[in-house]
Design an enzyme around this catalytic site. Structure first.
Site, mmCIF file in Angstrom:
data_model
loop_
_atom_site.group_PDB
_atom_site.id
_atom_site.type_symbol
_atom_site.label_atom_id
_atom_site.label_comp_id
_atom_site.label_asym_id
_atom_site.label_seq_id
_atom_site.Cartn_x
_atom_site.Cartn_y
_atom_site.Cartn_z
ATOM 1 N N GLU A 108 0.840 -1.208 0.000
ATOM 2 C CA GLU A 108 0.000 0.000 0.000
ATOM 3 C C GLU A 108 0.875 1.258 0.000
ATOM 4 O O GLU A 108 0.543 2.258 -0.625
ATOM 5 C CB GLU A 108 -0.940 -0.020 1.219
ATOM 6 C CG GLU A 108 -1.989 -1.126 1.118
ATOM 7 C CD GLU A 108 -2.811 -1.290 2.388
ATOM 8 O OE1 GLU A 108 -2.206 -1.490 3.462
ATOM 9 O OE2 GLU A 108 -4.047 -1.229 2.317
ATOM 10 N N GLU A 128 -3.434 -9.592 3.934
ATOM 11 C CA GLU A 128 -4.273 -9.281 5.108
ATOM 12 C C GLU A 128 -5.388 -10.296 5.315
ATOM 13 O O GLU A 128 -5.747 -10.624 6.452
ATOM 14 C CB GLU A 128 -4.872 -7.874 4.981
ATOM 15 C CG GLU A 128 -3.898 -6.735 5.193
ATOM 16 C CD GLU A 128 -3.139 -6.340 3.936
ATOM 17 O OE1 GLU A 128 -3.132 -7.130 2.962
ATOM 18 O OE2 GLU A 128 -2.552 -5.247 3.921
#
Ligand code: 3HC
Length: 695
Positions: A108, A128
């Site tokens: 990210e 995640e």
């Protein structure tokens, strides 16, 4: 070079500022990194000598993402989304220079940079979901904007990484860097400046999501296609919803929605379980009295005794790791059949595109068969995988002791038998241990390493190292009947068999266990494995339900009927009134009173709580190192749903007082087998949990 925090530094190379993350081991984005990046960008903004920025990670990763150890605690500012906003809004071009692992918040971070270049060893992923979460720092909003919705959905909901070539082809990176990454990144940044390339803010890109905007049906199609894989998990659906928001909402709103979903998942029990499990799996290989620097022996040649399903599967693990294997069996016929099965397995993988034909031949070239145990005189490790008979095993070990060279490790793959007794047959018990693989051994990730009384530390350390090499998750256990996993499993088997006799149909029990999250229930499993496993044909006399079914030829899937019936060529269990009659008749003969009021709750309690109680006894007896090792065993060897953490974690979640109370309730009804473990009582009295013993 300026040290901004202890984990981030800023250095200038000509007109380029290099912001480097150095937070071993994997550059997790803990507070020092987040603060360092945020302050570094601010400093660079103000520094007129700096015209463009490079962000990179030192060591083995760009960054493996958020620091998972900070989860569940109050998060210190600045938060990652704010740091990433700062990076994207930097008025000077920012280049992510990527090597090694670039996962989660790490990816990210790279996506918030204006350009991305990477060297060949880079891998990119948003794992995640494996922690029961979704990317919570705009990954669900930015990734689809660079690579399109379908590819992003795959990456986000699988959590699996991609390599550098796929990253380039999908538009995730701009260039593959050759040579030294830092130099390449500085050169790239200078090129951006000299070509006056406009800054690219991923948050403003629309082209890659336009298709999905016009074809909203792709989301439901994706859901449908993956329904089986996602069953029971909450996070994948949240991931899909967040990507839908990327398509349907403005970036800022999408980020807000993603954040909300992230917070909800973070508070839930599934993510708590999966985060716990992440550390449990890393802890399991740490044995208190076996320090990291314990010497290990080289294992370059392996011998396996027994060319059956187990021996063959075990051999494949070593061949896959490039280690030559000799398989010994008594007859050429057995060897031919065993090697044939191994080849078929490899060919099947090749036909699915998982390996090339060349790989198949290479692996087969590493496996040879022999009928002479004497041929094992030069191997470094022998694994005996014959059927469960203590006399046979003892005899084999006696012979191995005289055949094998000094310094060869002798292992048994027994699932139940006494490894001390087997070791005592040799003049080298310190070189003997159990290596208990799970069937199919080439697929199942779990390995129980059975530490016998005299197994030396070096031999144990070698077993742990070899497990890593053949990509198994190894749990060290002590000697007792069934070791840890099967000893606990026997509890569920006992109770599920009683429940059918008492009146619960196999379908009801299987449904309860399936709905809890196991891949199948105990009776569908028994049919799959074969009801005749462990059946003593010669002495069978209708004393147990197993004997009755086996005598009738109801052996499970392979004979077309067991606890269920099967249509020819199909593995789908079909409820069979005939078996229910057989069970009822047998129960009547046994004088068992049948009830029609057995609830799903009772089934769950009776199938799950004794597993926990046996686990407590195993810890008490020091058969396993810590409760979380038992969870690792159950997730990897028995299909326990990872989103429930494992039986010991689940017990903590339910509350040990409730587990104790339930054990007592059934103890009053059924007697000693339900007697609560001393440790369970002790923990309840002290207000503690199994988790407190993981240390
Ligand atoms: N946070 C904290 N510690 C981490 C970590 C992380 N993200 N990733 C790895 N570690 C620790 C491990 O616990 C281990 O510690 P130990 O030595 O004390 O046991 C050490 O780093 C090395 O890890 P491994 O033993 O796993 O080493 P490998 O080389 O086998 O694997 C890895 C490295 C591929 C990075 C692997 O550790 C991994 O997959 N890590 C998890 C990555 C992840 O899930 N990232 C997403 C985090 S969530 C997130 O970013 C949320 C965001 O969207 C807001």
């Amino acid at each position: 070079m300026t040290e901004i925090t202890s984990a981030v530094s800023l250095e200038k190379k000509d007109n380029i500022g290099i912001l480097a993350i150095d937070n071993p081991p994997v550059n997790a984005l803990g507070i020092k990194v987040r603060k360092g990046l945020a302050d570094g960008i601010e400093m660079a903004e103000k520094d007129s000598d700096i015209e463009a920025m490079v962000i990179m990670g030192r060591g083995r990763a760009f960054s493996a993402g958020a620091d998972i150890r900070e989860f569940g605690k109050p998060m210190e500012e600045p938060h990652l989304p704010d740091v990433l906003g700062k990076i994207e809004n930097c008025s000077k071009p920012v280049v992510a220079a990527i090597q090694g692992t670039t996962f989660g918040g790490g990816l990210e971070t790279a996506l918030s940079c204006h350009f991305r270049i990477a060297v060949k060893n880079a891998s990119f992923g948003l794992p995640e979901v494996k922690l029961g979460l979704l990317p919570g720092a705009s990954g669900t909003q930015r990734l689809p904007r660079v690579m399109g919705v379908e590819k992003a959905l795959n990456m986000i909901t699988s959590g699996n990484p991609i390599g550098v070539k796929e990253a380039l082809d999908s538009g995730l990176i701009d260039e593959i860097a050759e040579g030294e990454l830092e130099d390449a990144a500085v050169a790239f940044a200078k090129k951006v400046l000299s070509e006056k390339r406009p800054i690219v803010k991923v948050s403003e890109k629309e082209d890659q999501i336009a298709y999905a905007r016009e074809h909203p049906e792709i989301f439901d199609e994706f859901r449908k296609k993956n329904a089986r894989r996602f069953r029971g998990f909450e996070a994948p659906e949240a991931c899909i919803k967040a990507v839908e928001a990327a398509v349907n909402k403005p970036f800022k709103e999408g980020v807000k929605y993603e954040r909300q979903l992230f917070a909800e998942l973070m508070e839930g029990s599934q993510s708590a379980a999966q985060r716990y499990y992440f550390f449990a799996e890393r802890q399991v290989s740490k044995i208190p009295d076996i320090p990291k620097d314990t010497p290990t022996y080289d294992i370059n040649k392996v011998g396996i005794i027994g060319a059956g399903t187990m021996g063959g599967g075990i051999a494949m693990n070593f061949a896959n790791a490039g280690i030559p294997v000799k398989i010994v069996d008594q007859k050429q016929d057995f060897l031919d059949r065993g090697l044939g099965v191994i080849r078929d397995n490899y060919e099947r993988s090749a036909s699915k595109g998982k390996m090339t034909q060349d790989d198949v031949e290479k692996r087969m070239g590493l496996i040879t068969g022999t009928m002479s145990m004497e041929d094992l005189s030069d191997v470094d490790l022998v694994i005996e995988a014959v059927y469960e008979n203590i006399d046979l095993k003892k005899d084999i070990f006696k012979r191995l002791d005289s055949i094998c060279k000094d310094g060869a490790i002798l292992a048994t793959n027994t699932s139940y038998l006494d490894v001390n007794e087997i070791a005592a047959e040799t003049g080298r018990p310190e070189w003997v241990l159990g290596l208990h693989f799970f069937s199919p051994a080439n697929v199942m990730r779990l390995l129980e390493i059975v530490r016998a009384e005299k197994t030396s530390k070096e031999v144990l350390a070698t077993a742990l190292a070899i497990a890593r090499k053949i990509r198994k998750i190894a749990a060290v256990v002590g000697v007792c009947y069934g070791f840890a996993g099967n000893r606990m499993f026997a509890q569920r088997k006992r109770e599920s068999e009683r429940l059918v006799l008492e009146g619960a149909p196999p379908t009801q029990i299987d449904k309860v266990i399936y709905d809890f999250g196991f891949p199948m229930g105990p009776f569908a499993l028994a049919d799959l494995i074969g009801i005749d496993v462990g059946w003593d044909r010669d002495n069978s006399n209708s004393r147990t339900l197993q004997e009755v079914l086996c005598e009738m030829g109801r052996l499970g899937q392979k004979s077309g009927a067991g606890y269920y019936k099967y249509e020819k060529g199909s593995r789908t269990p079909i409820q069979d009134p005939e078996v229910e009659k057989i069970i009822a008749d047998f129960a009547a003969k046994q004088g068992i009173k049948r009830r029609d009021d057995i609830t799903d709750e009772e089934i769950l309690e009776r199938c799950i709580y004794p597993i926990i109680n046996e686990g407590a006894k195993i810890i008490e007896e020091k058969i396993a190192v810590r409760p979380s090792d038992l969870d690792v065993i159950w997730v990897n060897g028995y299909g326990w749903p990872i989103y429930r953490g494992g039986p010991m974690f689940y017990a903590d979640l339910v509350g040990l007082d409730k587990v104790l109370e339930t054990m007592k309730k059934y103890e009053a009804k059924f007697g000693d087998e339900w007697k609560p473990a001393g440790l369970l009582e002790k923990l309840v009295n002290e207000g503690k949990k199994f988790g407190d013993l993981n240390g």
